[in-house]
Design an enzyme around this catalytic site. Structure first.
Site, mmCIF file in Angstrom:
data_model
loop_
_atom_site.group_PDB
_atom_site.id
_atom_site.type_symbol
_atom_site.label_atom_id
_atom_site.label_comp_id
_atom_site.label_asym_id
_atom_site.label_seq_id
_atom_site.Cartn_x
_atom_site.Cartn_y
_atom_site.Cartn_z
ATOM 1 N N ARG A 43 0.795 -1.240 0.000
ATOM 2 C CA ARG A 43 0.000 0.000 0.000
ATOM 3 C C ARG A 43 0.821 1.281 0.000
ATOM 4 O O ARG A 43 0.260 2.363 0.027
ATOM 5 C CB ARG A 43 -0.971 0.062 1.194
ATOM 6 C CG ARG A 43 -2.151 -0.824 1.054
ATOM 7 C CD ARG A 43 -3.333 -0.343 1.833
ATOM 8 N NE ARG A 43 -3.101 -0.224 3.266
ATOM 9 C CZ ARG A 43 -4.020 0.219 4.114
ATOM 10 N NH1 ARG A 43 -5.199 0.578 3.686
ATOM 11 N NH2 ARG A 43 -3.750 0.303 5.391
ATOM 12 N N ASP A 44 2.146 1.201 -0.009
ATOM 13 C CA ASP A 44 2.953 2.422 -0.051
ATOM 14 C C ASP A 44 4.222 2.209 -0.880
ATOM 15 O O ASP A 44 5.316 2.566 -0.472
ATOM 16 C CB ASP A 44 3.294 2.887 1.368
ATOM 17 C CG ASP A 44 3.618 4.369 1.440
ATOM 18 O OD1 ASP A 44 3.251 5.112 0.496
ATOM 19 O OD2 ASP A 44 4.229 4.795 2.429
#
Length: 145
Positions: A43-44
């Site tokens: 997610r990053d």
């Protein structure tokens, strides 16, 4: 760290090294998405979270936002949208439906940064050029109609 902004006097990495870093990071994502059960979604994914070890060996980092991916017949995980502006997939931003494709989109932005030498989001540029994905999309439409 693999970032497009270089301090004055520092030379950019040669293309062979850049491709080696991108391939290594892609293999790391492949491992998280296909070799683990359930898959891990970072997610990053962004340049600042690809750390370089000896010989420019890339290591994915910062799993503070990571989530376990869908299992069984589930197609996604519903979650609060998190991540860095400029790297988040539009589908994820609009629906909150998290899949491994969310990381793949972010990795695509990383690839665009490496290829263009621009940041994913640069407030110093004119409004029409601030978002790298939008700018590249416009360039494709303009040059390949």
């Amino acid at each position: 760290m693999l970032c497009p902004d270089l301090p004055p006097g520092q030379q950019p990495l040669d293309w062979s090294t850049r491709i080696k870093i991108l391939l290594g990071a892609a293999k790391g994502l492949e491992h998280l998405h296909h070799n683990l059960t359930p898959p891990v979604i970072n997610r990053d994914v962004k340049c600042a979270n690809i750390l370089l070890g000896a010989g420019y060996h890339p290591k994915l980092s910062d799993f503070g936002l990571a989530k376990l991916g869908p299992t069984g017949d589930n197609t996604h995980v519903s979650t609060r949208v998190m991540g860095t502006p400029g790297y988040c997939a539009l589908e994820y931003l609009m629906t909150g439906k998290l899949t491994v494709k969310t990381d793949i989109y972010s990795f695509g932005v990383v690839m665009l940064e490496v290829l263009t030498g621009r940041m994913a989001r640069d407030e110093r540029l004119p409004e029409s050029e601030r978002n790298l994905v939008a700018w590249v999309s416009f360039m494709f439409l303009f040059f390949f109609k």
